[in-house]
Design an enzyme around this catalytic site. Sequence first.
Site, mmCIF file in Angstrom:
data_model
loop_
_atom_site.group_PDB
_atom_site.id
_atom_site.type_symbol
_atom_site.label_atom_id
_atom_site.label_comp_id
_atom_site.label_asym_id
_atom_site.label_seq_id
_atom_site.Cartn_x
_atom_site.Cartn_y
_atom_site.Cartn_z
ATOM 1 N N ASP A 54 0.898 -1.103 0.122
ATOM 2 C CA ASP A 54 0.013 0.160 -0.041
ATOM 3 C C ASP A 54 0.864 1.312 -0.095
ATOM 4 O O ASP A 54 1.734 1.288 0.798
ATOM 5 C CB ASP A 54 -1.074 -0.069 1.245
ATOM 6 C CG ASP A 54 -1.826 0.698 1.147
ATOM 7 O OD1 ASP A 54 -2.330 1.371 0.008
ATOM 8 O OD2 ASP A 54 -2.757 1.300 2.359
ATOM 9 N N HIS A 55 0.537 2.252 -0.882
ATOM 10 C CA HIS A 55 1.203 3.757 -0.646
ATOM 11 C C HIS A 55 2.715 3.342 -0.946
ATOM 12 O O HIS A 55 3.336 3.900 -0.047
ATOM 13 C CB HIS A 55 0.588 4.427 0.552
ATOM 14 C CG HIS A 55 -0.579 4.803 0.501
ATOM 15 N ND1 HIS A 55 -1.045 5.596 -0.237
ATOM 16 C CD2 HIS A 55 -1.808 4.474 1.000
ATOM 17 C CE1 HIS A 55 -2.339 6.007 -0.165
ATOM 18 N NE2 HIS A 55 -2.818 5.144 0.812
ATOM 19 N N ASP A 84 2.201 5.240 -5.760
ATOM 20 C CA ASP A 84 1.522 6.522 -5.629
ATOM 21 C C ASP A 84 2.058 7.564 -5.739
ATOM 22 O O ASP A 84 2.978 8.070 -5.102
ATOM 23 C CB ASP A 84 1.016 6.381 -4.073
ATOM 24 C CG ASP A 84 0.329 7.551 -3.604
ATOM 25 O OD1 ASP A 84 -0.206 8.671 -4.215
ATOM 26 O OD2 ASP A 84 0.019 7.680 -2.338
ATOM 27 N N HIS A 117 -8.248 10.183 4.553
ATOM 28 C CA HIS A 117 -7.317 9.018 5.338
ATOM 29 C C HIS A 117 -7.349 9.638 6.766
ATOM 30 O O HIS A 117 -7.033 10.668 7.201
ATOM 31 C CB HIS A 117 -5.675 9.219 4.917
ATOM 32 C CG HIS A 117 -5.411 8.379 3.630
ATOM 33 N ND1 HIS A 117 -4.974 8.893 2.480
ATOM 34 C CD2 HIS A 117 -5.727 7.014 3.449
ATOM 35 C CE1 HIS A 117 -4.763 8.075 1.546
ATOM 36 N NE2 HIS A 117 -5.632 6.945 2.182
ATOM 37 N N GLY A 137 -9.207 5.129 2.953
ATOM 38 C CA GLY A 137 -10.048 6.341 4.040
ATOM 39 C C GLY A 137 -11.257 5.655 4.389
ATOM 40 O O GLY A 137 -12.272 6.356 4.377
ATOM 41 N N ASP A 172 -11.675 4.811 7.805
ATOM 42 C CA ASP A 172 -11.774 4.816 9.442
ATOM 43 C C ASP A 172 -13.078 5.584 9.474
ATOM 44 O O ASP A 172 -13.405 6.331 8.808
ATOM 45 C CB ASP A 172 -10.562 5.593 9.860
ATOM 46 C CG ASP A 172 -9.441 4.937 9.886
ATOM 47 O OD1 ASP A 172 -9.350 3.832 9.598
ATOM 48 O OD2 ASP A 172 -8.570 5.541 10.231
ATOM 49 N N ASN A 197 -9.732 -0.852 1.564
ATOM 50 C CA ASN A 197 -8.640 -0.839 2.538
ATOM 51 C C ASN A 197 -9.124 -0.667 3.740
ATOM 52 O O ASN A 197 -10.036 0.255 4.412
ATOM 53 C CB ASN A 197 -7.665 0.022 2.040
ATOM 54 C CG ASN A 197 -7.109 0.001 0.784
ATOM 55 O OD1 ASN A 197 -7.299 -0.966 0.043
ATOM 56 N ND2 ASN A 197 -6.063 0.954 0.332
ATOM 57 N N ASN A 215 -7.815 -0.576 7.944
ATOM 58 C CA ASN A 215 -6.407 -0.598 8.408
ATOM 59 C C ASN A 215 -6.626 -0.659 10.025
ATOM 60 O O ASN A 215 -6.753 -1.586 10.834
ATOM 61 C CB ASN A 215 -5.932 0.933 8.133
ATOM 62 C CG ASN A 215 -4.490 1.184 8.856
ATOM 63 O OD1 ASN A 215 -3.802 0.165 9.674
ATOM 64 N ND2 ASN A 215 -3.782 2.077 8.668
HETATM 65 ZN ZN LIG Z 1 -4.722 4.977 1.451
#
Ligand SMILES: [Zn+2]
Length: 294
Positions: free
Chosen positions: A85-86, A112, A188, A223, A225, A244, A246
């Site tokens: 990721d990223h 990215d 994010h 993003g 959350d 995604n 997290n």
């Molecule tokens: Zn991300």
Amino acid sequence: MPFDHTNNRTLRILHAAAAGGYAINAQSCYDAQSVIALVRAAEASRSPALCQLFPVTMAQFGKPFVQFCLDTCHAASVPIAVHLDHAASDEDITRALDWAEQGTALDSIMIDCSHFDTDEENINMAKPYVERANRLGLAVEVELGRLAGGEAGVRVIDEGMLTKPDKAERFLTELGAQMLAPSIGNIHGRYINPPAFHLDLLEKLQSTVGPGTSSNAYLVLHGTDDLPDSLFTDCIKRGAYKINVNSWARDPQVEYWAKHLSGGALPEVYEGGMVEFEKVCKRFFDLFGSAGKA
Ligand SMILES: [Zn+2]
């Protein structure tokens, strides 16, 4: 030469998700405990999954750890791919591609370059990396538009940061990437105000660059959350097949460890935290509709 989707584990998983109308939990993992907890949860739920690493974790634990993640996920009784990721700096992207050349190849990588000022710069910087990754068999995710957030990032989105469908089409044609992370109002980190997603934009992007179009790309939701369950399902209905995840799983695991570490035997404390992580993974497999699909 177009990238062969059928030979790539990440894309095979996303292809099945798109065909079945469900989404894949792309779960951030920071250590062996979370990787194993994800695999256990996926096997228990009979769900496909993606194990996501950050560049910092690759740098921290090295190539043998990445090989461990690949071995553990690929040996599971359900399809699980490993994604980076990223990867945003030359150092992070090159590390992953060099290791792939040396035999430790992730299934896919997010290249990215969205921090550059213009789309042209983004394309020019990303293109050589995308080509090299595809040559090595890694599927590639790119980002267009600007996702707000991050450590000290802005908390509000202005219209100019949203991903334009016509630009997305040109961007994917020029880059030849297989996954696109759009900016549709997602942020994010913590949402200070209730999330305001442009679901119509997601739908338009899906019909412009999604599976079956000439771009044939999978849309990725970053993003997540704080999102309510209904917003996840609204996004899945409109074509977000890679989601995604997290902190949802990370935080309960770490909180368990922080609370019990001083008192218990270490393997038992680890186990308790892993069970917390598994619970969250299972909840998302159910919510995303992927449970029972593997
Ligand atoms: Zn991300």
